[in-house]
Design a protein around this motif. Sequence first.
Motif, PDB file in Angstrom:
ATOM      1  N   ILE A  62      38.902  29.438  39.839  1.00 29.95           N
ATOM      2  CA  ILE A  62      38.644  30.877  39.812  1.00 29.95           C
ATOM      3  C   ILE A  62      38.792  31.452  41.215  1.00 29.95           C
ATOM      4  O   ILE A  62      38.287  30.886  42.188  1.00 29.95           O
ATOM      5  N   ALA A  63      39.475  32.589  41.304  1.00 34.42           N
ATOM      6  CA  ALA A  63      39.535  33.359  42.549  1.00 34.42           C
ATOM      7  C   ALA A  63      38.531  34.500  42.430  1.00 34.42           C
ATOM      8  O   ALA A  63      38.772  35.465  41.717  1.00 34.42           O
ATOM      9  N   PRO A  64      37.373  34.398  43.103  1.00 35.41           N
ATOM     10  CA  PRO A  64      36.355  35.452  42.989  1.00 35.41           C
ATOM     11  C   PRO A  64      36.548  36.529  44.053  1.00 35.41           C
ATOM     12  O   PRO A  64      36.856  36.237  45.211  1.00 35.41           O
ATOM     13  N   LEU A  65      36.375  37.777  43.659  1.00 33.52           N
ATOM     14  CA  LEU A  65      36.479  38.905  44.583  1.00 33.52           C
ATOM     15  C   LEU A  65      35.365  39.894  44.254  1.00 33.52           C
ATOM     16  O   LEU A  65      35.305  40.413  43.136  1.00 33.52           O
ATOM     17  N   ILE A  66      34.498  40.135  45.213  1.00 36.62           N
ATOM     18  CA  ILE A  66      33.394  41.070  45.011  1.00 36.62           C
ATOM     19  C   ILE A  66      33.667  42.360  45.772  1.00 36.62           C
ATOM     20  O   ILE A  66      33.843  42.352  46.994  1.00 36.62           O
TER      21      ILE A  66
ATOM     22  N   VAL B 115      42.089  37.918  49.038  1.00 35.54           N
ATOM     23  CA  VAL B 115      42.867  37.603  47.839  1.00 35.54           C
ATOM     24  C   VAL B 115      44.023  36.664  48.167  1.00 35.54           C
ATOM     25  O   VAL B 115      44.313  35.730  47.407  1.00 35.54           O
ATOM     26  N   LEU B 116      44.677  36.855  49.313  1.00 35.53           N
ATOM     27  CA  LEU B 116      45.792  35.973  49.653  1.00 35.53           C
ATOM     28  C   LEU B 116      45.297  34.563  49.964  1.00 35.53           C
ATOM     29  O   LEU B 116      45.960  33.574  49.618  1.00 35.53           O
ATOM     30  N   GLN B 117      44.134  34.453  50.605  1.00 36.87           N
ATOM     31  CA  GLN B 117      43.564  33.139  50.838  1.00 36.87           C
ATOM     32  C   GLN B 117      43.275  32.424  49.520  1.00 36.87           C
ATOM     33  O   GLN B 117      43.538  31.231  49.358  1.00 36.87           O
ATOM     34  N   SER B 118      42.745  33.173  48.550  1.00 38.31           N
ATOM     35  CA  SER B 118      42.467  32.580  47.230  1.00 38.31           C
ATOM     36  C   SER B 118      43.748  32.172  46.525  1.00 38.31           C
ATOM     37  O   SER B 118      43.815  31.130  45.877  1.00 38.31           O
ATOM     38  N   MET B 119      44.798  32.996  46.651  1.00 39.89           N
ATOM     39  CA  MET B 119      46.046  32.690  45.960  1.00 39.89           C
ATOM     40  C   MET B 119      46.727  31.434  46.502  1.00 39.89           C
ATOM     41  O   MET B 119      47.502  30.794  45.789  1.00 39.89           O
ATOM     42  N   LEU B 120      46.422  31.067  47.737  1.00 38.92           N
ATOM     43  CA  LEU B 120      46.979  29.827  48.287  1.00 38.92           C
ATOM     44  C   LEU B 120      46.542  28.602  47.499  1.00 38.92           C
ATOM     45  O   LEU B 120      47.197  27.560  47.529  1.00 38.92           O
TER      46      LEU B 120
END
Length: 411
Positions: free
Chosen positions: A347-351, A361-366
Amino acid sequence: MTHDTSGRSPAPVFSAAPARSSPSIPDTVRAVILTAAASLVGAVAWSGDPLTLPFAFAFPTLWALSPSRIVAALVSGGYFLAASRGLPQGVANYYASDLWPGLLLWFTASLGFVAVHTALWTSRPGGKRAARYGLAALLMAVPPFGIVGWAHPLTAAGALLPGWGWFGLAATAAGLVTMTTRVWPAAAIVVGGVWLWSVASWTDPSPPKGWKGVDLELGQSLGRNVRLEQHHDLIATVRRSAGEGASIVVLPESALGFWTPTVERFWRDELRGVDITVIAGSVIVDARGYDNVMLAISAVRADILYRERMPVPVSMWQPWLAWSGQGGGARAHFFANPIVELGGRRIAPLICYEQLILWPVLQSMLHAPEVIVATGNGWWTTGTSIVGIQKASVMAWARLFGVPLVTAFNL
């Protein structure tokens, strides 16, 4: 033939000293036009609709066409202030004050964007100008400037090239850089054609099967004054979602208020007999400050799923308190936990605020997530387009990388 016998030199026909030039009226008009155009671009691109994001492609061209560094500053300021126009009203709502504190914060927040684009502007066209814009875009994407890197034109990648992933991001970056060169009219035609194709084929990202995001309209009571009755209402909502086939329900940021052992026992007891997992926002407080978190709760256990990497500066993240030895304020975990796992799914969490800037978001997409979970508590944005911009941004990223999206917001 007569001679001048006065001893004076004849008056020169032409003056050796150049005449002082007054400010050029055409240049002044040009500055006004470019600044007004940049403001219009910022307002239209960041309207809250993901399909208007590509209008941000005009900003690099307006920046490049600036005849001076001062005009480049005005163009940059006009774009940023128009894009973030909801901030003064939002701050006034949050602090129950008049607009002046919000206006001050609005202008202060713009300083980083304006300073970077002003310092890197050059009158020399060609590769040097393009490289400088590329550097400005990079600086506004990562900390420290990226902390206030709102309205980044790269966000438009998902609205132009859905499903293209990192290649689409690279192509968008190349397109933005090209918009600062002499061939920008051709680049604009290409972008316009791609945009029309995207509009015709656009579909909103959807959640994975069995996942459901729950939007609430509980205003400022959510997170600030979560009473027992409110917990009962939230659990009833979760149970209804379970009855509709949901196995994972996402509640907004701060939905559970302060997380305590008592609240944990209450939720776990109430979820007994229900085969469901709840992802919900909460706050965990200690002597040094607090963490804004997502929790994963079931009848069996309750765990901290995610600690927010970038809380809202000033209202939540107040690093000067720690620097001065005081406690308080939300902690920023910056590059920690870009990806979390739940039930074997990445899961890519964004609060909230993390949806407005690039690097989280780009760090999570890596890490190739399988679902994006985006939550927010936007009661303070009443009368603004801030939540709409958050949703548009995260939808664009989800479409770019082809990742399912679950959102949950409180208004």
